[in-house]
Design an enzyme around this catalytic site. Sequence first.
Site, short mmCIF file in Angstrom:
data_model
loop_
_atom_site.label_atom_id
_atom_site.label_comp_id
_atom_site.label_asym_id
_atom_site.label_seq_id
_atom_site.Cartn_x
_atom_site.Cartn_y
_atom_site.Cartn_z
N LYS A 49 39.21 29.93 33.47
CA LYS A 49 39.35 30.69 34.72
C LYS A 49 38.11 31.51 35.06
O LYS A 49 38.20 32.51 35.77
CB LYS A 49 40.59 31.62 34.70
N ARG A 144 34.28 36.35 32.69
CA ARG A 144 34.84 36.96 33.90
C ARG A 144 35.62 38.21 33.49
O ARG A 144 36.15 38.26 32.37
CB ARG A 144 35.79 35.94 34.55
N SER A 152 44.64 35.29 36.79
CA SER A 152 44.35 33.92 37.25
C SER A 152 45.06 32.90 36.35
O SER A 152 45.60 31.90 36.82
CB SER A 152 42.83 33.70 37.22
N1 LIG Z 1 33.21 29.49 44.79
C1 LIG Z 1 34.02 30.28 44.12
N2 LIG Z 1 33.91 31.61 44.25
C2 LIG Z 1 34.74 32.43 43.57
N3 LIG Z 1 35.69 32.00 42.72
C3 LIG Z 1 35.82 30.68 42.57
C4 LIG Z 1 35.00 29.76 43.23
N4 LIG Z 1 35.39 28.52 42.84
C5 LIG Z 1 36.40 28.69 41.99
N5 LIG Z 1 36.68 29.96 41.81
C6 LIG Z 1 37.73 30.55 41.00
O1 LIG Z 1 37.58 30.20 39.62
C7 LIG Z 1 38.89 30.21 39.02
C8 LIG Z 1 39.11 28.87 38.33
O2 LIG Z 1 38.25 28.82 37.22
P1 LIG Z 1 38.12 27.52 36.33
O3 LIG Z 1 37.71 26.38 37.17
O4 LIG Z 1 37.24 27.87 35.19
O5 LIG Z 1 39.60 27.30 35.83
S1 LIG Z 1 40.07 26.38 34.60
O6 LIG Z 1 39.97 27.17 33.38
O7 LIG Z 1 39.23 25.18 34.57
O8 LIG Z 1 41.47 26.06 34.95
C9 LIG Z 1 39.90 30.43 40.14
O9 LIG Z 1 40.18 31.82 40.17
P2 LIG Z 1 41.52 32.44 40.78
O10 LIG Z 1 41.53 32.10 42.26
O11 LIG Z 1 41.42 33.92 40.55
O12 LIG Z 1 42.67 31.82 40.07
C10 LIG Z 1 39.09 29.98 41.37
O13 LIG Z 1 39.54 30.52 42.58
#
Ligand SMILES: Nc1ncnc2c1ncn2[C@@H]1O[C@H](COP(=O)(O)OS(=O)(=O)O)[C@@H](OP(=O)(O)O)[C@H]1O
Length: 360
Positions: A49, A144, A152
């Site tokens: 996340k 994070r 998340s």
């Molecule tokens: N461009 C951009 N800007 C800000 N935040 C972003 C962006 N892209 C992905 N996200 C947020 O990253 C969270 C998902 O992280 P991961 O892809 O690492 O998740 S996972 O562990 O693979 O399931 C998830 O966070 P949350 O929305 O808080 O759940 C995504 O919304």
Amino acid sequence: MNRKRLLGVLLGLGILVEVAVFGARDNVCTRRRIGDHLCPELFFIGVQKAGSSALWVFLAFHRTLDIRMAEGITEPKWRRKEPHFFDVEFGRGLEWYSGGYGVRNTSEDLGIDATPDYAAASYVPPRMLNTVDPERVRFIISFRDPAARAYSWYKHIHAQFLAEELHGRAFKDFDYSYSLMVKYIPAIIVDCMNQQDGPLQLLKQCMTRNAEFYKDAKVNIEENKIVARHITGLQQIFSHGIYAPMLLHWFKYFPPESFCVVMYEQLADDFKSEVQHIAPCLAAFGRTLEVDPDEELKEVNSQPCENCENLERLSLDDKTYIGNKLHTELYLDSSRMLRRLVLHLYGRDDLPVWEDFYHT
Ligand SMILES: Nc1ncnc2c1ncn2[C@@H]1O[C@H](COP(=O)(O)OS(=O)(=O)O)[C@@H](OP(=O)(O)O)[C@H]1O
């Protein structure tokens, strides 16, 4: 909470831990023969996340970097990003893993495995050390704010995993309420941490999916009079934000120079500048990082959870209260230690002070 004890455990190890010496095996990964299958040498190890999907899209689809994903591992489709070889699929063997990346055509070919669950799995770094060429591999890790990360992950479970026994029962006991989990679970994790002697034990006993400590743990939930016993399905929501012991554990197996550390919040705010911190991990493979002037972190894997009927949505006041509680009770020492590690090892003094996000 006994914060002195936790800090003692972390400090007692010293900041730089000697790298364990295992010999890398002679195998398809270390031989790197043209015409054999390709093993990934660039790893995105976590944390969950913290924007791993968005970063993976940036790297694996970049117009000049020429980095291969596990195109051949398609069941389910997201395994192209997260092959989960070193944590879940190790028994399938290296031929299965490397086969997913196709044939090596040149000695410069590079593959990426972006499995964010690796960071917190104590058994992954020793397995890797025994499998890969430790001189060649590089690790990208994104951190994070652990309080935001926890929510998340709670949301992610609502969106995808409530049907699983491990999470379904645990969430039901807590009336699916994040506030109730925040009230009771961190104290159990702290209790677990205070009984461990160092990062390995801490990861093993307090953070892994089937960690022993939680098997007998139970919570008397005052609010609904339920005695909850499925703590292991909930603890990872919170324990995977305890970053310093994770990093220290990895440093026992691979030197700090093999890691590139980025911060999720800064990737989202100023992608062009933050992403430069992964440049050394690409340069190790002869890749130059080119970022377009208007490039931003693409929005990937945002899990809006619009149809999650039992999801607890938090007001700003709730977020502030919960963020404060989690940082004070669970994350403060580890986050401070992480900032010190990153300052000493990578010269970065610009890390976000996550606990300050929640001051009223
Ligand atoms: N461009 C951009 N800007 C800000 N935040 C972003 C962006 N892209 C992905 N996200 C947020 O990253 C969270 C998902 O992280 P991961 O892809 O690492 O998740 S996972 O562990 O693979 O399931 C998830 O966070 P949350 O929305 O808080 O759940 C995504 O919304």
